[in-house]
Design a protein around this motif. Structure first.
Motif, PDB file in Angstrom:
ATOM      1  N   ASN A  54     -10.810  -5.633  -1.436  1.00 24.64           N
ATOM      2  CA  ASN A  54     -10.519  -5.846  -0.697  1.00 24.64           C
ATOM      3  C   ASN A  54      -9.625  -5.275   0.419  1.00 24.64           C
ATOM      4  OD1 ASN A  54     -10.260  -8.953  -1.266  1.00 24.64           O
ATOM      5  ND2 ASN A  54      -8.360  -9.029  -2.957  1.00 24.64           N
TER       6      ASN A  54
ATOM      7  N   GLN B  96     -12.028  -8.315   4.345  1.00 19.08           N
ATOM      8  CA  GLN B  96     -12.833  -7.896   2.619  1.00 19.08           C
ATOM      9  C   GLN B  96     -13.689  -6.349   3.290  1.00 19.08           C
ATOM     10  OE1 GLN B  96     -13.938 -10.302   0.499  1.00 19.08           O
ATOM     11  NE2 GLN B  96     -12.491 -10.856  -0.869  1.00 19.08           N
TER      12      GLN B  96
ATOM     13  N   SER C 182      -6.467  -4.092   2.210  1.00 23.27           N
ATOM     14  CA  SER C 182      -5.048  -4.484   2.590  1.00 23.27           C
ATOM     15  C   SER C 182      -4.166  -4.922   3.342  1.00 23.27           C
ATOM     16  CB  SER C 182      -4.479  -2.450   2.228  1.00 23.27           C
ATOM     17  OG  SER C 182      -4.696  -2.501   3.913  1.00 23.27           O
TER      18      SER C 182
ATOM     19  N   ASN D  89       3.309   1.983   3.281  1.00 19.19           N
ATOM     20  CA  ASN D  89       2.772   2.009   4.349  1.00 19.19           C
ATOM     21  C   ASN D  89       3.721   0.669   5.027  1.00 19.19           C
ATOM     22  OD1 ASN D  89       1.615   1.667   6.945  1.00 19.19           O
ATOM     23  ND2 ASN D  89      -0.565   1.645   6.063  1.00 19.19           N
TER      24      ASN D  89
ATOM     25  N   GLU E 206       1.054  -1.256   0.234  1.00 20.05           N
ATOM     26  CA  GLU E 206      -0.044  -0.339  -0.496  1.00 20.05           C
ATOM     27  C   GLU E 206       1.262   1.345   0.212  1.00 20.05           C
ATOM     28  OE1 GLU E 206      -3.417   2.226   2.699  1.00 20.05           O
ATOM     29  OE2 GLU E 206      -2.598   0.094   3.289  1.00 20.05           O
TER      30      GLU E 206
ATOM     31  N   ASN F  79      -2.586 -10.688   1.083  1.00 20.73           N
ATOM     32  CA  ASN F  79      -2.684  -9.625   2.028  1.00 20.73           C
ATOM     33  C   ASN F  79      -2.520 -10.229   3.657  1.00 20.73           C
ATOM     34  OD1 ASN F  79      -2.044  -7.673   0.733  1.00 20.73           O
ATOM     35  ND2 ASN F  79      -4.772  -7.470   0.192  1.00 20.73           N
TER      36      ASN F  79
ATOM     37  N   ASN G 231      -8.825 -12.486  -0.507  1.00 18.25           N
ATOM     38  CA  ASN G 231      -7.696 -12.066   0.192  1.00 18.25           C
ATOM     39  C   ASN G 231      -6.612 -12.460  -0.076  1.00 18.25           C
ATOM     40  OD1 ASN G 231      -6.229  -9.634   0.172  1.00 18.25           O
ATOM     41  ND2 ASN G 231      -7.930  -8.799   1.851  1.00 18.25           N
TER      42      ASN G 231
ATOM     43  N   SER H  56      -8.545   2.186   3.655  1.00 17.73           N
ATOM     44  CA  SER H  56      -7.806   2.954   2.600  1.00 17.73           C
ATOM     45  C   SER H  56      -8.777   2.924   1.685  1.00 17.73           C
ATOM     46  CB  SER H  56      -6.185   2.003   2.760  1.00 17.73           C
ATOM     47  OG  SER H  56      -6.875   0.872   2.702  1.00 17.73           O
ATOM     48  N   ASN H  57      -9.781   2.414   1.069  1.00 14.37           N
ATOM     49  CA  ASN H  57     -10.058   2.186   0.313  1.00 14.37           C
ATOM     50  C   ASN H  57     -11.216   3.432   1.015  1.00 14.37           C
ATOM     51  OD1 ASN H  57     -12.824   1.098   1.114  1.00 14.37           O
ATOM     52  ND2 ASN H  57     -12.764  -0.341  -0.788  1.00 14.37           N
TER      53      ASN H  57
ATOM     54  N   ASP I  41      -4.693  -3.069   6.274  1.00 10.75           N
ATOM     55  CA  ASP I  41      -6.115  -2.319   6.866  1.00 10.75           C
ATOM     56  C   ASP I  41      -6.363  -3.994   8.286  1.00 10.75           C
ATOM     57  OD1 ASP I  41      -7.168  -0.284   5.527  1.00 10.75           O
ATOM     58  OD2 ASP I  41      -7.628  -1.481   3.694  1.00 10.75           O
TER      59      ASP I  41
ATOM     60  N   GLY J  60       2.421  -2.681   6.198  1.00  9.05           N
ATOM     61  CA  GLY J  60       1.378  -3.779   5.079  1.00  9.05           C
ATOM     62  C   GLY J  60       2.615  -4.731   4.822  1.00  9.05           C
TER      63      GLY J  60
END
Ligand code: SAH
Length: 368
Positions: free
Chosen positions: A133, A113, A135, A9, A2, A174, A171, A90-91, A138, A12
């Motif tokens: 998904n 997710q 990250s 980040n 990410e 991650n 996912n 993050s989304n 996250d 991650g």
């Protein structure tokens, strides 16, 4: 990985990822150890406080990297002590994370997710549709934040289950990074028995998991035969029960003799909860080292299902116990704050039509 503008980040990255990151910067890989200890043992996420890095190193790090977490936007505490957080990820959508304190244990139920692509008929997360998904940052961030709150009370998360929103094995990359950090001594240091990946039955994901890790595995089975499971857990049409159980046996074969799989079975009144179902289940699982978790259905609006009465639940459990299975009843926790299994919904800007259809059904039922 990410990236915020051009910055990575670091939440991650697991240990291997961080070592590669520092090598790429022309730094020594042991910088990864230093940063991991600051972030996960000391709870420090301000590079300026990482005092065993030189001033110049800290400045370089600030230019290249961030330590960015989900934002807690809601917090609810149940009368039984269960805590549910809504976290903006993050989304831009929100997912839910639940802490279940029990004597001597603090289990954190983590989302993987935003919503879920699978549409299990009795799960409210599925009704929200899907928007991508999480990250790795996250996912691990949910644990970091929950743990910080517990640490202030002298406590810690002791167990993590990937049983929140989403299907973890869809996912995969991650989830793998996040579970590595959960088990990494320089990070959370949880034992492999205390980190559980739960799947609705993504068989290729189970096989891939076996190649990379040895976390505990839970299977959301919910039916003792394909005809019924096709309806309750539609991914069964792609990966039917025999294929699923074979993947479980192979997963266990790689772990050694003392591990077992957890079979989750949500009891739905009049659907999968008769003693005949219990007998069929006992026969089905004969060749699998497993324990069974029974979850009485947790209702949500317009679900179309009901929770069986407790006498029936106990009879189902007794039959399985008598057949030799360690069978636990997962008592309902946090249902007054909609934090129980299958009640997590978050804030999903749905990319499918599913949420709209569900809302229409709830409204129609309310009007009727
Ligand atoms: N997708 C993964 C992770 C979710 S785990 C999986 O399916 O395993 C959440 C668990 O709660 C699953 O076993 C799910 O089947 C169960 N569940 C979902 N909705 C429920 C409900 N309304 N009542 C009780 N259990 C439910």
């Amino acid at each position: 990985m990410e990236v915020d503008a051009d910055r990575v980040n670091l939440f991650g990255l697991d240990r291997a990822g961080l070592e590669a990151f520092f090598l790429g910067q022309g730094e020594k890989p042991f910088r990864a150890r230093q940063v991991l200890k600051w972030v996960y043992h000391a709870g420090v996420i301000d590079f300026d406080e990482m005092t065993d890095l030189s001033r110049a190193q800290r400045d370089r790090l600030k230019a290249m990297a961030v330590l960015s977490l989900p934002e807690v936007v809601e917090r609810h505490e149940s009368r039984d002590g269960t805590i549910k957080w809504a976290m903006r990820v993050s989304n831009g959508n929100c997912v839910e994370t639940v802490l279940i304190p029990e004597r001597g244990r603090n289990t954190l139920c983590v989302s993987s997710q935003v919503g879920c692509m699978l549409d299990c008929s009795f799960c409210s997360t599925g009704k929200q549709g899907f928007n991508g998904n999480l990250s790795a940052a996250d996912i691990i961030g949910q644990l970091w934040l929950a743990n910080r709150e517990l640490a202030a009370r002298g406590l810690a998360v002791t167990n993590v289950v990937l049983m929140g929103m989403g299907e973890p094995l869809l996912n995969f990359d991650n989830v793998l990074i996040a579970t590595n950090l959960m088990m990494e001594d320089l990070a959370f240091g949880l034992s492999k028995r205390r980190v559980t990946v739960s799947t609705a039955g993504v068989v290729p994901g189970i096989r891939r998991l076996a190649e990379h890790t040895d976390v505990a595995l839970a299977i959301s089975l919910h039916a003792p035969n394909d005809a019924l499971r096709d309806v309750l857990v539609p991914i069964n049409r792609k990966y039917p029960i025999a294929m699923l159980l074979e993947a479980c046996r192979d997963y266990l074969a790689g772990l050694g003799p003392h591990r077992s799989v957890t079979i989750e079975y949500t009891l739905l009144k009049g659907v999968n909860d008769t003693l005949d179902h219990a007998r069929e289940l006992a026969a089905l699982l004969r060749d699998l080292r497993c324990k069974i978790n029974l979850i009485p259905f947790n209702p949500f609006p317009a679900s179309g299902y009901e929770r069986p009465d407790m006498d029936g639940v106990r009879a189902f459990q007794t039959l399985l116990l008598n057949a030799g299975y360690a069978t636990m009843l997962r008592t309902t926790r946090g249902d007054d704050i909609q934090a129980a299994c299958g009640q997590l919904v978050g804030q999903v800007e749905d990319r499918t039509r599913r949420q709209a259809r569900y809302i229409a059904r709830v409204q129609a039922e309310a009007a009727a």
